[in-house]
Write an enzyme that holds these catalytic residues in place. Structure first.
Site, mmCIF file in Angstrom:
data_model
loop_
_atom_site.group_PDB
_atom_site.id
_atom_site.type_symbol
_atom_site.label_atom_id
_atom_site.label_comp_id
_atom_site.label_asym_id
_atom_site.label_seq_id
_atom_site.Cartn_x
_atom_site.Cartn_y
_atom_site.Cartn_z
ATOM 1 N N TYR A 58 154.652 57.705 -4.225
ATOM 2 C CA TYR A 58 153.434 56.985 -3.851
ATOM 3 C C TYR A 58 152.620 57.750 -2.813
ATOM 4 O O TYR A 58 151.397 57.656 -2.791
ATOM 5 C CB TYR A 58 153.788 55.602 -3.270
ATOM 6 C CG TYR A 58 154.048 54.532 -4.293
ATOM 7 C CD1 TYR A 58 155.009 54.706 -5.274
ATOM 8 C CD2 TYR A 58 153.344 53.340 -4.259
ATOM 9 C CE1 TYR A 58 155.256 53.708 -6.188
ATOM 10 C CE2 TYR A 58 153.584 52.331 -5.170
ATOM 11 C CZ TYR A 58 154.544 52.521 -6.138
ATOM 12 O OH TYR A 58 154.790 51.539 -7.044
ATOM 13 N N LYS B 228 168.604 59.355 -9.411
ATOM 14 C CA LYS B 228 168.676 60.141 -10.655
ATOM 15 C C LYS B 228 169.138 61.540 -10.246
ATOM 16 O O LYS B 228 168.448 62.540 -10.468
ATOM 17 C CB LYS B 228 167.286 60.137 -11.316
ATOM 18 C CG LYS B 228 167.226 60.815 -12.675
ATOM 19 C CD LYS B 228 167.918 60.059 -13.774
ATOM 20 C CE LYS B 228 167.938 60.885 -15.054
ATOM 21 N NZ LYS B 228 168.815 60.309 -16.095
ATOM 22 N N ASP C 10 168.768 55.086 -14.994
ATOM 23 C CA ASP C 10 168.729 54.671 -16.407
ATOM 24 C C ASP C 10 169.876 53.706 -16.713
ATOM 25 O O ASP C 10 169.680 52.651 -17.318
ATOM 26 C CB ASP C 10 168.729 55.885 -17.352
ATOM 27 C CG ASP C 10 169.779 56.924 -17.019
ATOM 28 O OD1 ASP C 10 170.438 56.812 -15.951
ATOM 29 O OD2 ASP C 10 169.960 57.870 -17.817
ATOM 30 N N ASP D 248 160.016 49.904 -7.398
ATOM 31 C CA ASP D 248 158.878 49.208 -8.000
ATOM 32 C C ASP D 248 159.253 48.740 -9.404
ATOM 33 O O ASP D 248 159.032 47.596 -9.785
ATOM 34 C CB ASP D 248 157.662 50.140 -8.056
ATOM 35 C CG ASP D 248 156.458 49.456 -8.673
ATOM 36 O OD1 ASP D 248 156.178 48.307 -8.298
ATOM 37 O OD2 ASP D 248 155.806 50.064 -9.545
ATOM 38 N N ASP E 207 160.636 44.572 -10.744
ATOM 39 C CA ASP E 207 159.983 43.806 -11.819
ATOM 40 C C ASP E 207 160.999 43.464 -12.901
ATOM 41 O O ASP E 207 161.028 42.342 -13.417
ATOM 42 C CB ASP E 207 158.829 44.603 -12.451
ATOM 43 C CG ASP E 207 157.477 44.237 -11.837
ATOM 44 O OD1 ASP E 207 157.457 43.828 -10.654
ATOM 45 O OD2 ASP E 207 156.448 44.374 -12.522
HETATM 46 C C1 IPM Z 1 154.387 46.005 -5.914
HETATM 47 C C2 IPM Z 1 153.126 46.373 -6.640
HETATM 48 C C3 IPM Z 1 152.433 47.486 -5.860
HETATM 49 C C4 IPM Z 1 153.382 48.674 -5.812
HETATM 50 C C5 IPM Z 1 151.086 47.922 -6.437
HETATM 51 C C6 IPM Z 1 150.148 46.766 -6.639
HETATM 52 C C7 IPM Z 1 150.444 48.987 -5.578
HETATM 53 O O1 IPM Z 1 153.404 46.754 -7.947
HETATM 54 O O2 IPM Z 1 154.295 45.578 -4.740
HETATM 55 O O3 IPM Z 1 155.467 46.129 -6.500
HETATM 56 O O4 IPM Z 1 153.412 49.486 -6.741
HETATM 57 O O5 IPM Z 1 154.110 48.797 -4.821
HETATM 58 MG MG MG Z 2 155.451 46.453 -8.492
#
Ligand code: IPM
Ligand code: MG
Length: 363
Positions: free
Chosen positions: A143, A192, A224, A248, A252
């Site tokens: 990032y 990784k 993975d 990240d 999710d």
């Molecule tokens: C998160 C989001 C952010 C990230 C984005 C919106 C910049 O996906 O907080 O997980 O990638 O960190």
């Molecule tokens: Mg995210």
């Protein structure tokens, strides 16, 4: 206890769900005898309209004078994403806040709610009893590493760099082990290292930090394989430690175990107790202003604020218990009701009222 909270309500459903989280905080104040104050400050779309900037200096100043930040979701509707009002919100406001306060620790708890296990597409027997906290590095890696775009031999070339410094790994590892000591004493590092040199450094530094925590078991998995085990055998995890980019993606994925983004909170912290608390879902322009949004992830984020920024454990547990009790009684916002036609359908405000009342009546 007196505390100041900066309120960055954000876009679309943001103000509606943040209002419910404040309702619950006010119930905590009354029930436990605290005094919190709330300072609103414009960010994202609202700030852009007023100042032509997503994260104005006076908003940062309000944050600096506070003990914690309560943040709603930022972002615009898909059809307007190229508009300057929205195009750089992520980089300027979200990454901007992380950078301004050196929030290098991102805690994302993943705890499927008993009675709502059917919300997840994953088999109930796989997720019963799952209780994971992701410790995601938030200030470095791909990032923030060197990036660029250029033309080479007549074609476009773009790059982002996964660059980690020893001290950046050391401090996040320390946070993960400290947390594991308060839990089931297991840290799983995900990387990784069969391909990436940065992951090799992570393994070396984390192994060193682990020596200071002899009671904590350290496990390592490649990303993975881990993305597969998260679905097939998630009960093996306690604290999961990983880089910004892998974190990240994996958080999710892990939210699928809970079954709804509307039930996942997040805390971002730096060296002290100051932190930022937010839901992990987006601003849902399609349902804004209709009393339909689920405020529970923001309310659960407020529980994290009470625990991690204010050290109020009983209060934090009280809010979480209130949320679980209200869900156990069958109350469902529309997003959850879709899976539970038998439940009692409630709107954003009524859900906030129910949780606030459960806090007020808690013993
Ligand atoms: C998160 C989001 C952010 C990230 C984005 C919106 C910049 O996906 O907080 O997980 O990638 O960190
Ligand atoms: Mg995210």
């Amino acid at each position: 206890m007196r505390k100041r909270i900066a309120v960055l309500a954000g876009d679309y459903i943001g103000p509606e769900i943040v209002a419910e989280a404040i309702k619950v905080l006010k119930a905590v104040e009354r029930r436990f005898g605290h005094e919190f104050s709330y300072q609103d400050a414009p960010v994202s779309g609202e700030a852009y309209d007023k100042y032509g900037k997503h994260l104005p200096e006076n908003t940062l100043e309000v944050c600096r004078q506070s003990d914690a930040i309560l943040k709603g979701p930022f972002g615009g509707p898909p059809s307007e994403l190229n508009h300057p009002k929205w195009a750089k919100v992520e980089q300027e406001a979200i990454l901007g806040l992380r950078k301004a306060f050196n929030f290098y620790i991102n805690l994302r708890p993943v705890q499927p709610v008993d009675g709502l296990l059917h919300l997840s597409p994953v088999k109930e027997e796989n997720i019963r009893g799952v209780d994971i906290v992701f410790v995601r590095e938030l200030m470095s890696g791909m990032y923030f590493g060197p990036k660029g775009r250029q033309v080479e031999n007549g074609e476009e070339v773009a790059f982002d760099t996964e660059l980690y410094r020893e001290h950046e790994i050391d401090r996040i590892a320390d946070a993960a082990f400290t947390l594991a000591m308060q839990r089931r004493k297991k840290v799983t590092l995900i990387g990784k290292s069969n391909v990436l040199t940065s992951s090799v450094l992570w393994r070396e530094v984390v192994a060193k930090v682990a020596r200071d925590y002899p009671d904590v078991t350290l496990d390592y998995q490649h990303v993975d394989a881990a993305s597969m085990y998260l679905i097939s055998n998630p009960r093996q995890y306690d604290v999961v430690l990983t880089s910004n980019m892998f974190g990240d993606i994996l958080t999710d994925e892990a939210s699928v175990l809970v079954g709804s983004l509307g039930l996942c909170g997040s805390a971002s912290l730096g060296d002290g107790s100051f932190g930022l608390y937010e839901p992990i879902h987006g601003s849902a322009p399609d349902i804004a202003g209709q009393d339909k949004a689920n405020p529970l992830s923001t309310i659960l984020s407020v529980a994290l604020m009470l625990r991690h920024s204010f050290g109020l454990m009983e209060e934090a547990n009280g809010v979480e218990k209130a949320v679980f009790d209200v869900l156990a009684k069958g109350y469902r916002t529309p997003d959850l009701a879709a899976y539970d036609p038998q439940g009692t359908k409630v709107g954003t405000r009524q859900m906030g009222d129910l949780v606030a009342r459960a806090v007020a009546e808690s013993k």
